[in-house]
Design a protein around this motif. Structure first.
Motif, short mmCIF file in Angstrom:
data_model
loop_
_atom_site.label_atom_id
_atom_site.label_comp_id
_atom_site.label_asym_id
_atom_site.label_seq_id
_atom_site.Cartn_x
_atom_site.Cartn_y
_atom_site.Cartn_z
N MET A 1 0.82 -1.22 0.00
CA MET A 1 0.00 0.00 0.00
C MET A 1 0.85 1.27 0.00
N PHE A 2 2.18 1.09 0.28
CA PHE A 2 3.08 2.24 0.25
C PHE A 2 4.06 2.14 -0.92
N ARG A 3 3.77 1.29 -1.90
CA ARG A 3 4.74 0.89 -2.91
C ARG A 3 5.36 2.04 -3.67
N ARG A 4 4.52 2.94 -4.23
CA ARG A 4 5.06 4.01 -5.08
C ARG A 4 6.00 4.92 -4.30
N LYS A 5 5.64 5.25 -3.07
CA LYS A 5 6.49 6.12 -2.27
C LYS A 5 7.78 5.42 -1.86
N LEU A 6 7.69 4.11 -1.61
CA LEU A 6 8.89 3.36 -1.25
C LEU A 6 9.85 3.27 -2.44
N TYR A 7 9.31 3.12 -3.65
CA TYR A 7 10.15 3.15 -4.84
C TYR A 7 10.85 4.51 -4.97
N ALA A 8 10.09 5.58 -4.72
CA ALA A 8 10.66 6.93 -4.83
C ALA A 8 11.79 7.13 -3.83
N LEU A 9 11.70 6.46 -2.69
CA LEU A 9 12.72 6.61 -1.65
C LEU A 9 13.86 5.60 -1.80
N GLY A 10 13.74 4.68 -2.76
CA GLY A 10 14.79 3.69 -2.95
C GLY A 10 14.81 2.62 -1.88
N HIS A 11 13.65 2.25 -1.36
CA HIS A 11 13.58 1.22 -0.32
C HIS A 11 14.03 -0.13 -0.89
N PRO A 12 14.76 -0.93 -0.11
CA PRO A 12 15.26 -2.21 -0.62
C PRO A 12 14.17 -3.23 -0.90
N ASN A 13 12.98 -3.06 -0.31
CA ASN A 13 11.90 -4.02 -0.53
C ASN A 13 10.56 -3.29 -0.68
N PRO A 14 10.39 -2.54 -1.77
CA PRO A 14 9.15 -1.76 -1.93
C PRO A 14 7.92 -2.63 -2.19
N GLU A 15 8.12 -3.87 -2.63
CA GLU A 15 7.00 -4.75 -2.94
C GLU A 15 6.57 -5.60 -1.75
N GLY A 16 7.17 -5.35 -0.60
CA GLY A 16 6.87 -6.16 0.57
C GLY A 16 5.45 -5.96 1.08
#
Length: 227
Positions: A1-16
């Motif tokens: 549910m936070f995927r797009r923002k996590l991608y923008a931040l470079g999170h190591p596991n945005p699809e979690g």
């Protein structure tokens, strides 16, 4: 549910899967440590103790420290922290921090803005002046103000629950206060459209379930099945 923002931040596991509370707590720690930096490193130990009985109180104190407007919903709190982290990330980037729109940039109004203004004006039955969009915005403001004034009693009931616009993180900075406020309005309108779409989709699902339900229950006859 936070995927797009996590991608923008470079999170190591945005699809979690961040539905679990333990992963949401870990995400809070990551946002604070990587971007927000509201606490000194030695003061973050309390947040890292995710299994501690005092974690909720420590997290509440942290939210007060960063001035989060949400007090009772972990999902909303994390959404707000994500927006704050994105804002912090791009403020650190010198190409964004030192950006100043030139005169040509200010006069080139994006197509999306014109389209959003046209939709808003249509709903308010206001004419759009393409040569002077400020006039159109002012006309929309006057119409909204007239409607709000006519329902002042209803507004007073809602005022205490209304979130100030300066408490809603935009997630980026266009370098101009007027453009930032216009972008925030368009973003909120987009969210409202998504909510309406979700509501319509839910209604459609309910209707389909009514048509395809088997067995069919006739409460008037007190029977279950097709008879």
């Amino acid at each position: 549910m936070f995927r797009r923002k996590l991608y923008a931040l470079g999170h190591p596991n945005p699809e979690g899967n961040y539905q679990e509370e333990s992963k949401q707590k870990s995400l809070v720690i990551w946002l604070e440590g990587q971007f927000i930096n509201a606490y000194k490193p030695e003061d973050r130990a309390c947040l890292k103790e995710v299994n501690s009985a005092d974690w909720e109180n420590d997290f509440k104190n942290y939210l007060n420290h960063v001035e989060c407007p949400f007090t009772d919903n972990l999902k909303y709190q994390i959404e707000w922290l994500l927006g704050k982290a994105i804002q912090a990330k791009y403020q650190e980037d010198q190409s964004y921090a030192t950006y100043k729109p030139d005169q040509q940039r200010k006069t080139a109004v994006p197509h999306e803005f014109r389209e959003g203004l046209a939709q808003m004006a249509k709903k308010l039955q206001v004419q759009v002046y393409q040569d002077d969009l400020v006039v159109s915005l002012e006309a929309c403001r006057l119409v909204v103000e007239a409607v709000v004034t006519s329902r002042e009693n209803d507004l007073e009931k809602l005022r205490g629950r209304m979130l100030p616009k300066d408490k809603i993180p935009l997630g980026f900075d266009l370098g101009d206060k007027a453009l930032n406020e216009a972008a925030l309005v368009l973003r909120l309108l987009h969210i409202e459209q998504l909510r309406k779409l979700q509501t319509d989709a839910n209604r459609a699902l309910v209707k389909i379930q009514q048509l395809t339900a088997n067995p069919i229950t006739d409460t008037n006859l007190g029977q279950v099945g097709r008879g």
